[in-house]
Design a protein around this motif. Structure first.
Motif, short mmCIF file in Angstrom:
data_model
loop_
_atom_site.label_atom_id
_atom_site.label_comp_id
_atom_site.label_asym_id
_atom_site.label_seq_id
_atom_site.Cartn_x
_atom_site.Cartn_y
_atom_site.Cartn_z
N ALA A 189 11.39 10.05 -0.37
CA ALA A 189 10.39 9.02 -0.17
C ALA A 189 10.94 7.94 0.75
N GLY A 190 10.09 7.36 1.55
CA GLY A 190 10.48 6.20 2.30
C GLY A 190 10.34 6.28 3.79
N ASP A 250 6.47 6.31 4.48
CA ASP A 250 5.59 5.73 3.47
C ASP A 250 4.62 4.75 4.12
N GLY A 251 3.37 4.84 3.74
CA GLY A 251 2.37 3.93 4.26
C GLY A 251 1.78 4.32 5.59
N TRP A 252 2.20 5.45 6.12
CA TRP A 252 1.63 5.95 7.37
C TRP A 252 0.40 6.80 7.06
N ALA A 285 -3.76 3.54 4.25
CA ALA A 285 -2.34 3.57 4.64
C ALA A 285 -2.20 2.74 5.91
N VAL A 338 9.62 -0.12 5.97
CA VAL A 338 8.91 1.05 5.50
C VAL A 338 7.59 1.08 6.25
N GLY A 385 8.33 13.85 5.61
CA GLY A 385 8.24 12.61 4.86
C GLY A 385 6.89 11.93 4.87
N LYS A 439 4.39 17.00 6.71
CA LYS A 439 4.54 16.53 5.33
C LYS A 439 5.99 16.70 4.87
N HIS A 494 -1.77 10.46 1.91
CA HIS A 494 -2.26 9.76 3.09
C HIS A 494 -2.30 10.66 4.33
N GLU A 518 3.38 11.18 3.52
CA GLU A 518 2.87 11.28 2.16
C GLU A 518 1.61 12.14 2.11
#
Length: 252
Positions: free
Chosen positions: A28-29, A32-34, A104, A10, A69, A66, A74, A71
């Motif tokens: 989601a996924g 994520d975290g970007w 992120a 992820v 995917g 967006k 972030h 978020e």
């Protein structure tokens, strides 16, 4: 249809007057975290007359990515147009992107659209953002994370030597010695930005998006007899290439 991508990781970015609006939201996924950011860094023609093309790009690129995917919590977007309701200064933009990247920490996606020359891109009323300075900033913000940077401006190929790395993909709207097109008062988007928006709904990943966008730009420039061709450039580092076609493939 959902394209195959690796579920274990992820972690990891103008033609048509009408961009396609995604019909569904990504699960989601995927990103994520970007940390994500889109910046419209100018609002004028080369003669100083006001235009909306850069801000149109900022609005629609933000919505489009967006939907792929990224978020919303972030993902930030900024305009340096002084009279905009949500205007930011150049310093505020850099601080905002930095703060987003601190939250992120998996990957980075950065998109800058502006005027440019061989020394850098226009950065609002504050002068220029040079390739060397952008390189320092991206190093500080993103480090060794998978990172995609797009610079949409004339002569934007000058940014590639300062931004490239094994964990980086770089897209630019033009060669280092060429102008790009679509910054007139009647333009909806700069041509390169419009081509990214047109190509994104059918692209399988960032590499495919770059190929489709370059084809789109070439087609429009040929149809309109625009010379010399802008020749958008792409750099893809060896470490990020396999990730972009598997872990970070786009969702449909």
């Amino acid at each position: 249809m959902i394209r195959t991508f690796a579920a274990a990781a992820v972690a990891a970015l103008t033609l048509s007057a009408c961009a396609t609006t995604p019909s569904a939201q990504a699960p989601a996924g995927v990103f994520d975290g970007w940390a994500g950011a889109v910046v419209a860094a100018d609002w004028r023609t080369s003669r100083g007359d006001p235009i909306v093309a850069f801000d149109n790009s900022r609005r629609d690129l933000t919505a489009a990515f967006k939907a792929e995917g990224f978020e919303p919590r972030h993902f930030v977007d900024y305009t340096l147009r002084p009279n905009a309701p949500d205007a930011a200064t150049g310093a505020q933009v850099l601080a905002g992107i930095g703060e987003t990247a601190r939250r992120a920490t998996v990957g980075c996606f950065l998109y800058f659209t502006s005027h440019g020359n061989t020394r850098g891109i226009t950065w609002g009323n504050e002068g220029q953002l040079s390739p060397a300075r952008m390189g320092q900033l991206v190093d500080e913000w993103c480090g060794e994370r998978p990172t995609v940077v797009v610079v949409s401006a004339c002569f934007s190929g000058v940014f590639i030597p300062e931004l490239q790395g094994p964990n980086r993909m770089i897209m630019t709207a033009a060669r280092r010695d060429r102008s790009s097109f679509g910054c007139s008062q009647d333009a909806v988007y700069p041509y390169f930005d419009g081509c990214v928006l047109e190509s994104l709904p059918n692209a399988s990943d960032f590499i495919d998006l770059a190929d489709k966008s370059r084809t789109c730009v070439s087609r429009r420039e040929t149809a309109e007899g625009l010379r010399p061709a802008s020749e958008p450039q792409v750099f893809i580092g060896g470490d990020i290439r396999p990730l972009l076609t598997t872990t970070y493939a786009f969702w449909r």
